[in-house]
Write a protein that holds these residues in place. Structure first.
Motif, mmCIF file in Angstrom:
data_model
loop_
_atom_site.group_PDB
_atom_site.id
_atom_site.type_symbol
_atom_site.label_atom_id
_atom_site.label_comp_id
_atom_site.label_asym_id
_atom_site.label_seq_id
_atom_site.Cartn_x
_atom_site.Cartn_y
_atom_site.Cartn_z
ATOM 1 N N TRP A 177 -11.992 14.500 -14.343
ATOM 2 C CA TRP A 177 -13.004 13.537 -13.930
ATOM 3 C C TRP A 177 -13.757 13.366 -14.765
ATOM 4 C CZ3 TRP A 177 -12.855 11.372 -9.397
ATOM 5 C CH2 TRP A 177 -12.604 11.964 -8.168
ATOM 6 N N CYS B 156 -6.526 13.311 1.021
ATOM 7 C CA CYS B 156 -7.118 13.068 -0.432
ATOM 8 C C CYS B 156 -6.590 14.254 -1.451
ATOM 9 C CB CYS B 156 -8.296 12.990 -0.435
ATOM 10 S SG CYS B 156 -9.038 11.638 0.599
ATOM 11 N N HIS B 157 -6.292 15.451 -0.717
ATOM 12 C CA HIS B 157 -5.836 16.661 -1.452
ATOM 13 C C HIS B 157 -4.461 16.555 -1.099
ATOM 14 C CE1 HIS B 157 -9.830 17.654 -2.545
ATOM 15 N NE2 HIS B 157 -10.273 17.244 -1.061
ATOM 16 N N ARG C 168 -18.586 24.239 -0.699
ATOM 17 C CA ARG C 168 -17.810 23.208 -1.385
ATOM 18 C C ARG C 168 -17.092 22.284 -0.211
ATOM 19 N NH1 ARG C 168 -16.823 19.016 -2.016
ATOM 20 N NH2 ARG C 168 -16.426 17.823 -3.954
ATOM 21 N N ILE C 169 -16.449 23.175 0.453
ATOM 22 C CA ILE C 169 -15.439 22.589 1.367
ATOM 23 C C ILE C 169 -16.309 21.875 2.609
ATOM 24 C CG2 ILE C 169 -14.029 23.402 3.376
ATOM 25 C CD1 ILE C 169 -12.869 25.585 1.394
ATOM 26 N N GLN D 262 -7.389 13.473 7.289
ATOM 27 C CA GLN D 262 -7.146 15.049 7.264
ATOM 28 C C GLN D 262 -7.532 15.451 5.781
ATOM 29 O OE1 GLN D 262 -4.221 13.299 8.033
ATOM 30 N NE2 GLN D 262 -4.767 12.959 10.004
ATOM 31 N N CYS D 263 -7.786 16.681 5.493
ATOM 32 C CA CYS D 263 -7.926 17.232 3.964
ATOM 33 C C CYS D 263 -6.582 16.729 2.980
ATOM 34 C CB CYS D 263 -8.075 18.659 3.831
ATOM 35 S SG CYS D 263 -9.196 19.390 4.977
ATOM 36 N N LYS E 295 -15.185 7.242 -9.387
ATOM 37 C CA LYS E 295 -14.497 8.316 -9.141
ATOM 38 C C LYS E 295 -13.181 7.760 -8.146
ATOM 39 C CE LYS E 295 -17.782 11.913 -9.120
ATOM 40 N NZ LYS E 295 -18.394 13.103 -8.173
ATOM 41 N N CYS F 181 -17.069 18.462 1.766
ATOM 42 C CA CYS F 181 -15.975 17.062 2.210
ATOM 43 C C CYS F 181 -16.342 16.817 3.734
ATOM 44 C CB CYS F 181 -14.621 17.625 1.693
ATOM 45 S SG CYS F 181 -14.371 17.192 -0.019
ATOM 46 N N PHE F 182 -16.349 18.049 4.490
ATOM 47 C CA PHE F 182 -16.452 17.589 6.146
ATOM 48 C C PHE F 182 -17.721 16.748 6.144
ATOM 49 C CE2 PHE F 182 -13.848 21.159 7.274
ATOM 50 C CZ PHE F 182 -13.463 20.630 8.429
ATOM 51 N N PHE G 55 -5.469 21.365 -5.442
ATOM 52 C CA PHE G 55 -6.344 22.535 -5.130
ATOM 53 C C PHE G 55 -5.934 23.905 -5.985
ATOM 54 C CE2 PHE G 55 -7.509 21.322 -0.458
ATOM 55 C CZ PHE G 55 -8.571 20.747 -0.838
ATOM 56 N N THR H 183 -8.438 25.752 -8.101
ATOM 57 C CA THR H 183 -9.871 25.381 -7.305
ATOM 58 C C THR H 183 -10.744 26.633 -7.384
ATOM 59 O OG1 THR H 183 -9.345 23.301 -6.382
ATOM 60 C CG2 THR H 183 -11.013 24.400 -5.634
ATOM 61 N N ASN I 81 -9.120 19.881 -12.047
ATOM 62 C CA ASN I 81 -9.807 18.403 -11.703
ATOM 63 C C ASN I 81 -10.726 18.080 -12.829
ATOM 64 O OD1 ASN I 81 -8.325 17.720 -9.680
ATOM 65 N ND2 ASN I 81 -9.408 19.401 -8.494
ATOM 66 N N SER J 75 -16.487 13.215 3.051
ATOM 67 C CA SER J 75 -15.147 12.463 3.079
ATOM 68 C C SER J 75 -14.479 12.272 4.443
ATOM 69 C CB SER J 75 -13.842 13.366 2.274
ATOM 70 O OG SER J 75 -14.654 13.247 0.798
ATOM 71 N N CYS K 268 -16.492 22.018 -9.880
ATOM 72 C CA CYS K 268 -15.206 21.364 -9.674
ATOM 73 C C CYS K 268 -14.345 22.409 -10.624
ATOM 74 C CB CYS K 268 -15.726 20.127 -10.738
ATOM 75 S SG CYS K 268 -14.224 19.097 -10.589
ATOM 76 N N SER K 269 -13.068 22.450 -10.106
ATOM 77 C CA SER K 269 -12.017 23.378 -10.845
ATOM 78 C C SER K 269 -11.778 23.080 -12.163
ATOM 79 C CB SER K 269 -10.740 23.396 -9.922
ATOM 80 O OG SER K 269 -10.272 22.063 -9.945
HETATM 81 C C1 HEC Z 1 -11.504 10.928 1.446
HETATM 82 C C2 HEC Z 1 -10.987 11.859 0.378
HETATM 83 C C3 HEC Z 1 -11.186 13.172 0.711
HETATM 84 C C4 HEC Z 1 -11.118 13.961 1.788
HETATM 85 C C5 HEC Z 1 -10.598 13.402 3.105
HETATM 86 C C6 HEC Z 1 -11.357 15.367 1.312
HETATM 87 N N1 HEC Z 1 -11.614 15.563 0.298
HETATM 88 FE FE1 HEC Z 1 -12.276 17.105 -0.763
HETATM 89 N N2 HEC Z 1 -12.612 16.064 -2.408
HETATM 90 C C7 HEC Z 1 -12.477 14.825 -2.619
HETATM 91 C C8 HEC Z 1 -13.057 14.154 -3.920
HETATM 92 C C9 HEC Z 1 -12.923 12.781 -4.311
HETATM 93 C C10 HEC Z 1 -13.365 15.575 -4.478
HETATM 94 C C11 HEC Z 1 -13.888 15.451 -6.047
HETATM 95 C C12 HEC Z 1 -15.346 15.063 -5.681
HETATM 96 C C13 HEC Z 1 -16.038 15.203 -6.792
HETATM 97 O O1 HEC Z 1 -16.064 16.031 -7.742
HETATM 98 O O2 HEC Z 1 -17.438 14.375 -7.005
HETATM 99 C C14 HEC Z 1 -13.221 16.666 -3.616
HETATM 100 C C15 HEC Z 1 -13.338 17.839 -3.839
HETATM 101 C C16 HEC Z 1 -12.881 18.796 -3.255
HETATM 102 C C17 HEC Z 1 -12.966 20.312 -3.277
HETATM 103 C C18 HEC Z 1 -13.376 20.832 -4.925
HETATM 104 C C19 HEC Z 1 -11.775 20.791 -5.583
HETATM 105 C C20 HEC Z 1 -11.847 20.851 -7.106
HETATM 106 O O3 HEC Z 1 -10.875 21.413 -7.441
HETATM 107 O O4 HEC Z 1 -13.043 20.988 -7.825
HETATM 108 C C21 HEC Z 1 -12.476 20.952 -2.366
HETATM 109 C C22 HEC Z 1 -12.499 22.339 -2.324
HETATM 110 C C23 HEC Z 1 -12.439 20.014 -1.281
HETATM 111 N N3 HEC Z 1 -12.798 19.017 -1.931
HETATM 112 C C24 HEC Z 1 -11.999 20.326 -0.202
HETATM 113 C C25 HEC Z 1 -11.700 19.526 0.763
HETATM 114 C C26 HEC Z 1 -11.235 20.032 2.183
HETATM 115 C C27 HEC Z 1 -11.102 21.276 2.626
HETATM 116 C C28 HEC Z 1 -11.246 18.816 2.928
HETATM 117 C C29 HEC Z 1 -10.903 18.815 4.464
HETATM 118 C C30 HEC Z 1 -11.906 19.245 5.393
HETATM 119 C C31 HEC Z 1 -11.224 17.619 1.934
HETATM 120 N N4 HEC Z 1 -11.787 18.116 1.003
HETATM 121 C C32 HEC Z 1 -11.280 16.408 2.465
HETATM 122 C C33 HEC Z 1 -11.882 14.081 -1.810
HETATM 123 C C34 HEC Z 1 -11.544 14.139 -0.408
#
Ligand code: HEC
Ligand code: HEC
Length: 317
Positions: free
Chosen positions: A163, A69-70, A110-111, A65-66, A233, A114-115, A87, A90, A159, A118, A155-156
């Motif tokens: 990073w 990691c968040h 951006r979201i 789920q989101c 990372k 991650c779909f 977040f 963000t 973060n 991640s 990136c926010s």
């Molecule tokens: C396996 C871990 C993982 C999962 C699960 C995941 N993320 Fe992420 N997400 C990350 C990482 C690691 C980063 C930063 C990546 C980078 O900067 O390269 C990130 C970055 C982001 C960012 C930018 C955040 C910022 O403050 O810069 C957003 C928005 C985001 N993810 C949304 C989501 C959403 C919505 C979901 C679920 C649909 C999700 N993520 C699921 C690991 C994950």
């Protein structure tokens, strides 16, 4: 602050990390009114149940789920934890330029990344209810914070700085990795992580998986296009957030070795095109880069490492 003082002797980097975390403001607690409030709450629910929620389950290709990691903060809301991956703040960075897509990315873009990575899933269609709801939830968590559009990376503010510092530091450590670091990572994983994530990485009970396939042959965790699959990372995220509730306790070398071990285990290859819906359904894809491939092997190669030698599958001369 007390914690920062006690840990002060453990090094300036950790100290800076705790100080920065302390500066991250609290998340809002009152939902917006009316339809906006409904969408914010829907977005929050999706973040907690991404792989089972009716609006997103068909777009997810793993058991995460989101919030995996968040992380949740003290208020129990996804993404309000103050470690790397918060977040809070963000939404203030978007729209932001991304070198990967060579375009200016919106928060929904951006979201969606991650779909595809991640969540090992498909890119949701922009402006569908799920996509708006998730963006609404993330935007709400930045309520009242100053805009700070990022012209260099999607990136926010909270973060981005962490990073940047960590990626450099852990990048340098990982480039020197050997089979001995892998063995050390395995040992540490088994003592500090396996109780929740399983010795086989499949996750125990409701604790999330880190690698491998389930009995049905489906991948359990993030693919090789995900941030977590990059050795620097992963080390930074793990040091900041794990073991659960004990973020900031692993030394740099420990975090690096554990990340090396975890990312050397099986994770799905990434072929960007396989994560896009058919052209007639997907709508506009805001990217100038339509070819992208990664594997465990190529992710190690990016740090000058041979994953077979690291794992010890091959006899090293
Ligand atoms: C396996 C871990 C993982 C999962 C699960 C995941 N993320 Fe992420 N997400 C990350 C990482 C690691 C980063 C930063 C990546 C980078 O900067 O390269 C990130 C970055 C982001 C960012 C930018 C955040 C910022 O403050 O810069 C957003 C928005 C985001 N993810 C949304 C989501 C959403 C919505 C979901 C679920 C649909 C999700 N993520 C699921 C690991 C994950
Ligand atoms: C007490 C249980 C516990 C321990 C110990 C623990 N974790 Fe976690 N870990 C979690 C939980 C729970 C989450 C997801 C957070 C959520 O769902 O609220 C998580 C998330 C993760 C994630 C991102 C999601 C995923 O599945 O890919 C990684 C990577 C991770 N942990 C690595 C580690 C490592 C490495 C260690 C050892 C240093 C460790 N964890 C120790 C409970 C634990």
């Amino acid at each position: 602050m007390k914690r920062t003082l006690i840990l002060g002797t453990m090094g300036a980097a950790l100290c800076a990390m705790s100080l920065q975390a302390a500066e991250i403001p609290a998340a809002p607690q009152t939902y917006p009114e009316g339809e906006v409030g409904r969408l914010v709450k829907l977005g929050e629910a999706i973040m907690n149940e991404t792989n089972t929620h009716p609006l997103t389950k068909d777009l997810v290709g793993d058991n995460l789920q989101c919030k995996s990691c968040h992380l949740k903060g003290a208020d129990g809301k996804p993404g309000t934890g103050k470690g790397i991956g918060t977040f809070i703040g963000t939404a203030t960075a978007f729209p932001a330029y991304s070198k990967r897509e060579k375009t200016v990315q919106t928060l929904q873009d951006r979201i969606n990344n991650c779909f595809m990575r991640s969540m090992n899933g498909k890119r949701p269609i922009i402006d569908t209810e799920a996509s708006i709801a998730m963006a609404a939830y993330v935007t709400w968590l930045s309520q009242g914070l100053p805009m700070k559009m990022d012209t260099k990376r999607p990136c926010s503010p909270y973060n981005s700085s962490r990073w940047a510092q960590n990626q450099k530091k852990f990048g340098a450590i990982q480039k020197k990795a050997t089979h001995a670091n892998y063995l050390n990572g395995k040992k540490l994983f088994e003592t500090k992580c396996a109780s929740c994530h399983g010795k086989n990485g499949a996750g125990v009970g409701t604790f999330p998986p880190l690698w491998g396939k389930g009995k049905d042959g489906k991948w359990l965790a993030y693919n090789t296009g995900a941030g977590m699959s990059k050795l620097n990372k992963a080390a930074a995220w793990i040091q900041s957030n794990m073991p659960l509730g004990q973020g900031g306790t692993l030394s740099d070398q420990e975090a690096a070795d554990i990340a090396l071990y975890v990312d050397a285990q099986p994770h799905a290859d990434f072929d960007l095109k396989a994560h896009l819906l058919p052209k007639e359904q997907m709508g506009y894809y805001n990217s100038k880069v339509l070819d992208e491939h990664h594997s465990v092997r190529s992710n190690f190669k990016a740090f000058g490492l041979d994953v077979d030698a690291i794992r010890g599958d091959h006899v090293i001369p």
